[in-house]
Design an enzyme around this catalytic site. Structure first.
Site, PDB file in Angstrom:
ATOM      1  N   MET A  90      19.031   1.408   1.855  1.00 32.09           N
ATOM      2  CA  MET A  90      19.618   2.640   2.399  1.00 32.09           C
ATOM      3  C   MET A  90      18.810   3.093   3.615  1.00 32.09           C
ATOM      4  O   MET A  90      17.835   2.467   3.983  1.00 32.09           O
ATOM      5  CB  MET A  90      19.636   3.734   1.326  1.00 32.09           C
ATOM      6  CG  MET A  90      20.372   3.331   0.066  1.00 32.09           C
ATOM      7  SD  MET A  90      22.125   3.062   0.337  1.00 32.09           S
ATOM      8  CE  MET A  90      22.735   4.721   0.123  1.00 32.09           C
ATOM      9  N   CYS A  91      19.202   4.189   4.148  1.00 33.97           N
ATOM     10  CA  CYS A  91      18.595   4.633   5.393  1.00 33.97           C
ATOM     11  C   CYS A  91      18.390   6.148   5.293  1.00 33.97           C
ATOM     12  O   CYS A  91      18.710   6.758   4.294  1.00 33.97           O
ATOM     13  CB  CYS A  91      19.521   4.336   6.567  1.00 33.97           C
ATOM     14  SG  CYS A  91      20.188   2.668   6.527  1.00 33.97           S
TER      15      CYS A  91
END
Lengths: 281, 281
Positions: free
Chosen positions: A1-2
């Site tokens: 994820m970011c």
């Protein structure tokens, strides 16, 4: 994820404080070692800094942290790769021109069965689900409005409807800006805060840094910050709901559910962001 | 007027030396005080640094001079404004995506009667004759090749024919890159030099800086530099003729007059630029 970071302000404002917190998550307090990027609008133009290497030890990130670039609309992203290799063309944010405006996009999440998203004249350069979904959004926008539209509120409401379809494919937390508006779309993680007078102090979660906004602002300043996780531990951040979209303009959240957007003549509430008063020297 | 700087190389190479010379012309040894910009390709992605303020005292220009960013294709520009205000949206180089590639463009010169250039889906964001002519070129390219073409040599030959039409409107010295090729088009001022083993020393015209390329290179490196005026005073620069176009690939001038381009299978001479070996830290 970011992780995502966005800002909307009514006067050109630097984002050094929040960016410093975010950058620590790029390999230091967080696992997002696969690149980072930030786009600052200045008028209709923009600057972008990006690097496929970890933000916590990037010389370019250091410059951005220490050198106050002032802007009314900012979008930033740090990456933990899932779709697409770690390289510059897969590093967010992505920018394309449409209707004579530069559109900047960053995505947090992961989509499935996204390969069937048909793009038009805007083609992805890299291999991420994120850039593909951005190009797909641009096609929807251009198909719906072949000529530059006047009523931007309607445009953003339409984009939110398109985002509802992307959310069916997985996690789609998004920031999008045309340099004047900053739009948010939430699937699960998106928080925002609006700071205005009387300004107080704030301290970062990720690093031992405190700021007194009163010393950095004037009484009329209004600045909203949006992030996938709160960046400070002594302020109240608002959490967005799944499927909720927000539209920030000149620092204010214009609307959270878009129903009243059509009725609000944006021109009336528009306070033109001034050009930066300090030269970048 | 403005000044242009371009580079094509067969291995990722930094442009610190040439950029240092160019930046002095941005308000110091030259009058080009109205902004500067530089775009580095890395793979299919790119980084861009730009500033509407003079390059000779810009903190961001200082970073680019001192921090070796390695690339096989670079385009840079310093501006002395004639058409369009001094601001970020009018600062070269300009980039647009077409056929899933990022195209980067910078222009030296001034056009007349350019308002009749009809653009298509790529619209200018700023007000310069340069950005308008770039968008016009993109329309010609897309009209001729609605789908991504395979034979890029033919594409560049076609672009050169379009540039002939722009040259009828005034001075049109241009650099254009898709990240793999660097194309030049000359109206009056454009010089190039190809450096290869045995490498020697070079000294800048604009600043008291000398470099020994032998210490910076390996015997197989081939690097071409293109500029509106020679940057060194102890090397022989080749001057391009009016209406001449050049196509650089992996450091070599592929062809100067395009006649043999169609016959040369580019795939055969293509040496894939490697990714930078040193992380940007």
């Amino acid at each position: 994820m970011c992780e995502l970071l966005g800002m909307s302000a009514n006067v050109p404002t630097d984002i050094c404080f929040s960016f410093t917190g975010l950058m620590q998550r790029g390999g230091n307090t967080g696992p997002h070692r696969d690149g980072w990027g930030i786009t600052f609008y200045e008028g209709k133009g923009f600057r972008n800094f990006k690097d496929p290497n970890p933000s916590c030890d990037s010389k370019i990130a250091e410059l951005v942290q220490n050198y106050p670039i002032k802007s009314c609309a900012v979008i930033s992203h740090i990456r933990q790769a899932n779709r697409g290799a770690v390289n510059l063309e897969n590093t967010h944010p992505f920018t394309r021109e449409l209707w004579g405006r530069y559109w900047t996009f960053a995505h947090n999440g992961q989509l499935c069965d996204y390969q069937d998203l048909v793009t038009g004249r805007h083609r992805p350069v890299g291999q991420t689900d994120s850039e593909l979904s951005f190009c797909w959004l641009l096609k929807q926008m251009e198909d719906k409005y072949p000529q530059p539209p006047q009523d931007m509120a309607s445009v953003f409401k339409f984009i939110a409807q398109c985002c509802d379809k992307l959310r069916e494919k997985g996690v789609f937390n998004m920031l999008l800006s045309d340099g004047e508006y900053v739009m948010t779309y939430c699937t699960n993680h998106l928080y925002w805060i609006t700071r205005r007078a009387p300004f107080g102090k704030a301290s970062l979660i990720d690093e031992d840094v405190e700021i007194n906004f009163q010393e950095e602002t004037t009484p009329n300043d209004v600045v909203s910050v949006i992030a996938t996780q709160p960046l400070t531990d002594n302020e109240e951040w608002h959490r967005m709901k799944p499927g909720e979209f927000g539209l920030f303009h000149c620092g204010e959240l214009a609307d959270g559910n878009a129903d009243q957007l059509i009725d609000v003549p944006f021109a009336e509430k528009k306070v033109k962001c001034q050009a930066p008063t300090e030269p970048l020297e």
